[in-house]
Design a protein around this motif. Sequence first.
Motif, PDB file in Angstrom:
ATOM      1  N   UNK A  12       0.835  -1.205   0.000  1.00  0.00           N
ATOM      2  CA  UNK A  12       0.000   0.000   0.000  1.00  0.00           C
ATOM      3  C   UNK A  12       0.870   1.256   0.000  1.00  0.00           C
ATOM      4  N   UNK A  13       2.041   1.165   0.615  1.00  0.00           N
ATOM      5  CA  UNK A  13       2.931   2.332   0.660  1.00  0.00           C
ATOM      6  C   UNK A  13       3.366   2.739  -0.751  1.00  0.00           C
ATOM      7  N   UNK A  14       3.492   1.765  -1.639  1.00  0.00           N
ATOM      8  CA  UNK A  14       3.866   2.096  -3.023  1.00  0.00           C
ATOM      9  C   UNK A  14       2.722   2.827  -3.719  1.00  0.00           C
ATOM     10  N   UNK A  15       1.497   2.390  -3.442  1.00  0.00           N
ATOM     11  CA  UNK A  15       0.336   3.077  -4.022  1.00  0.00           C
ATOM     12  C   UNK A  15       0.300   4.513  -3.500  1.00  0.00           C
ATOM     13  N   UNK A  16       0.509   4.672  -2.193  1.00  0.00           N
ATOM     14  CA  UNK A  16       0.477   6.016  -1.587  1.00  0.00           C
ATOM     15  C   UNK A  16       1.533   6.912  -2.206  1.00  0.00           C
ATOM     16  N   UNK A  17       2.690   6.329  -2.433  1.00  0.00           N
ATOM     17  CA  UNK A  17       3.783   7.109  -3.014  1.00  0.00           C
ATOM     18  C   UNK A  17       3.395   7.615  -4.415  1.00  0.00           C
ATOM     19  N   UNK A  18       2.815   6.737  -5.205  1.00  0.00           N
ATOM     20  CA  UNK A  18       2.409   7.144  -6.554  1.00  0.00           C
ATOM     21  C   UNK A  18       1.235   8.122  -6.529  1.00  0.00           C
ATOM     22  N   UNK A  19       0.276   7.874  -5.643  1.00  0.00           N
ATOM     23  CA  UNK A  19      -0.887   8.781  -5.600  1.00  0.00           C
ATOM     24  C   UNK A  19      -0.446  10.197  -5.253  1.00  0.00           C
ATOM     25  N   UNK A  20       0.584  10.315  -4.428  1.00  0.00           N
ATOM     26  CA  UNK A  20       1.035  11.653  -4.023  1.00  0.00           C
ATOM     27  C   UNK A  20       1.806  12.408  -5.101  1.00  0.00           C
ATOM     28  N   UNK A  21       2.151  11.726  -6.185  1.00  0.00           N
ATOM     29  CA  UNK A  21       2.774  12.433  -7.318  1.00  0.00           C
ATOM     30  C   UNK A  21       1.914  12.290  -8.588  1.00  0.00           C
ATOM     31  N   UNK A  22       0.704  11.779  -8.396  1.00  0.00           N
ATOM     32  CA  UNK A  22      -0.142  11.428  -9.544  1.00  0.00           C
ATOM     33  C   UNK A  22      -0.714  12.671 -10.245  1.00  0.00           C
ATOM     34  N   UNK A  23      -0.709  12.617 -11.578  1.00  0.00           N
ATOM     35  CA  UNK A  23      -1.392  13.640 -12.383  1.00  0.00           C
ATOM     36  C   UNK A  23      -2.177  12.964 -13.493  1.00  0.00           C
ATOM     37  N   UNK A  24      -2.805  11.845 -13.154  1.00  0.00           N
ATOM     38  CA  UNK A  24      -3.627  11.154 -14.151  1.00  0.00           C
ATOM     39  C   UNK A  24      -4.926  11.928 -14.429  1.00  0.00           C
ATOM     40  N   UNK A  25      -5.294  12.836 -13.508  1.00  0.00           N
ATOM     41  CA  UNK A  25      -6.426  13.734 -13.771  1.00  0.00           C
ATOM     42  C   UNK A  25      -6.061  15.098 -13.196  1.00  0.00           C
ATOM     43  N   UNK A  26      -6.927  16.069 -13.390  1.00  0.00           N
ATOM     44  CA  UNK A  26      -6.627  17.442 -12.984  1.00  0.00           C
ATOM     45  C   UNK A  26      -6.579  17.648 -11.473  1.00  0.00           C
ATOM     46  N   UNK A  27      -7.103  16.694 -10.690  1.00  0.00           N
ATOM     47  CA  UNK A  27      -7.176  16.909  -9.239  1.00  0.00           C
ATOM     48  C   UNK A  27      -5.798  16.932  -8.582  1.00  0.00           C
ATOM     49  N   UNK A  28      -4.806  16.420  -9.297  1.00  0.00           N
ATOM     50  CA  UNK A  28      -3.434  16.476  -8.805  1.00  0.00           C
ATOM     51  C   UNK A  28      -2.939  17.918  -8.637  1.00  0.00           C
ATOM     52  N   UNK A  32      -8.534   7.153 -11.647  1.00  0.00           N
ATOM     53  CA  UNK A  32      -8.105   6.713 -10.308  1.00  0.00           C
ATOM     54  C   UNK A  32      -8.400   5.233 -10.048  1.00  0.00           C
ATOM     55  N   UNK A  33      -9.274   4.656 -10.858  1.00  0.00           N
ATOM     56  CA  UNK A  33      -9.769   3.296 -10.587  1.00  0.00           C
ATOM     57  C   UNK A  33      -8.669   2.244 -10.424  1.00  0.00           C
ATOM     58  N   UNK A  34      -7.603   2.302 -11.245  1.00  0.00           N
ATOM     59  CA  UNK A  34      -6.582   1.260 -11.085  1.00  0.00           C
ATOM     60  C   UNK A  34      -5.963   1.231  -9.679  1.00  0.00           C
ATOM     61  N   UNK A  35      -5.860   2.397  -9.029  1.00  0.00           N
ATOM     62  CA  UNK A  35      -5.336   2.411  -7.655  1.00  0.00           C
ATOM     63  C   UNK A  35      -6.280   1.646  -6.724  1.00  0.00           C
ATOM     64  N   UNK A  36      -7.568   1.922  -6.910  1.00  0.00           N
ATOM     65  CA  UNK A  36      -8.548   1.261  -6.041  1.00  0.00           C
ATOM     66  C   UNK A  36      -8.550  -0.248  -6.284  1.00  0.00           C
ATOM     67  N   UNK A  37      -8.463  -0.638  -7.545  1.00  0.00           N
ATOM     68  CA  UNK A  37      -8.451  -2.080  -7.839  1.00  0.00           C
ATOM     69  C   UNK A  37      -7.220  -2.734  -7.223  1.00  0.00           C
ATOM     70  N   UNK A  38      -6.113  -2.026  -7.225  1.00  0.00           N
ATOM     71  CA  UNK A  38      -4.906  -2.552  -6.585  1.00  0.00           C
ATOM     72  C   UNK A  38      -5.076  -2.623  -5.068  1.00  0.00           C
ATOM     73  N   UNK A  39      -5.749  -1.629  -4.494  1.00  0.00           N
ATOM     74  CA  UNK A  39      -6.004  -1.670  -3.047  1.00  0.00           C
ATOM     75  C   UNK A  39      -6.867  -2.886  -2.696  1.00  0.00           C
ATOM     76  N   UNK A  40      -7.876  -3.125  -3.517  1.00  0.00           N
ATOM     77  CA  UNK A  40      -8.757  -4.269  -3.249  1.00  0.00           C
ATOM     78  C   UNK A  40      -7.960  -5.570  -3.366  1.00  0.00           C
ATOM     79  N   UNK A  41      -7.111  -5.635  -4.380  1.00  0.00           N
ATOM     80  CA  UNK A  41      -6.301  -6.854  -4.566  1.00  0.00           C
ATOM     81  C   UNK A  41      -5.388  -7.074  -3.361  1.00  0.00           C
ATOM     82  N   UNK A  42      -4.772  -6.003  -2.867  1.00  0.00           N
ATOM     83  CA  UNK A  42      -3.819  -6.159  -1.757  1.00  0.00           C
ATOM     84  C   UNK A  42      -4.521  -6.490  -0.433  1.00  0.00           C
ATOM     85  N   UNK A  43      -5.604  -5.802  -0.153  1.00  0.00           N
ATOM     86  CA  UNK A  43      -6.318  -6.061   1.118  1.00  0.00           C
ATOM     87  C   UNK A  43      -7.075  -7.392   1.024  1.00  0.00           C
ATOM     88  N   UNK A  44      -7.611  -7.672  -0.144  1.00  0.00           N
ATOM     89  CA  UNK A  44      -8.365  -8.900  -0.402  1.00  0.00           C
ATOM     90  C   UNK A  44      -9.469  -9.124   0.647  1.00  0.00           C
TER      91      UNK A  44
END
Length: 249
Positions: A45-61, A143-155
């Motif tokens: 999850x820390x890797x996801x957090x790291x990417x989300x904090x530099x993410x510009x896949x949409x304008x909300x970044x 943003x969906x791929x991050x959420x899908x990865x979160x679901x996969x990791x938490x399971x």
Amino acid sequence: MTSSEEQLSLFQNPTTDSEASAAAQPELIPTDAKIPIPPGTYSAMTEIAQHCNVCHRCGLGETRTHAVVGRGNLQAPIMIIGEAPGQNEDETGLPFVGKAGQLLDKILASVKLDTDNHIYICNVIKCRPPNNRVPTTDEISACKPYLLEQIRLVDPKIILFTGATALKGLTGEKRGITKIRGNWIEWEGRLCMPILHPAYLLRNPSRERGSPKWLMWQDIQAVRAKLDEMQHSRDQGSEGASADLRFRD
Ligand code: URA
């Protein structure tokens, strides 16, 4: 007071998995929604957090203070998915820490569920939309791929979609949340239940039978009962497995 009113009165009262160093591969840094994030991209999850904090896949970044990834037990049996961070969440980097989040914690506590043990909480999108507007479909898709990865990791064993945006954004469900809430549905082979959003409960304070709070009380009891049932069948199936964190009480 009826017994359900007594329980609802309990609704009156975070672990973070934030930044730790993850070996980021520069070519994978999500500067654009066209950069794919296939399943299996992240191993923590820390890797996801790291990417989300530099993410510009949409304008909300452009406007976020912090990306808001999640809080709670990373091996929780129940995952709660909300809509989007608000101001408090943007400031702290933690989901559901404002008024709606405090109510959510009380709802969970009323059936002895908490984020140390049973619950992981996140949102469909990780960055606050300006003025708390509803996220657009493009923002949700980016943003969906991050959420899908979160679901996969938490399971998780159970997913709760809180509110219409989470339900529709992830499953594409067309029926309204008030029609479908409280029903068990299957999505991607997972057991899920749509529930009302706690912010909706804050706007509708009545505790009368049939009110949003009363409905939430029915739903959260059904979730607790399902978890207990799963724990019971698991304990029957494999002796001594009750120390499993996912079912710790
Ligand atoms: N509402 C949400 O849907 N998510 C939060 O994190 C806070 C409020």
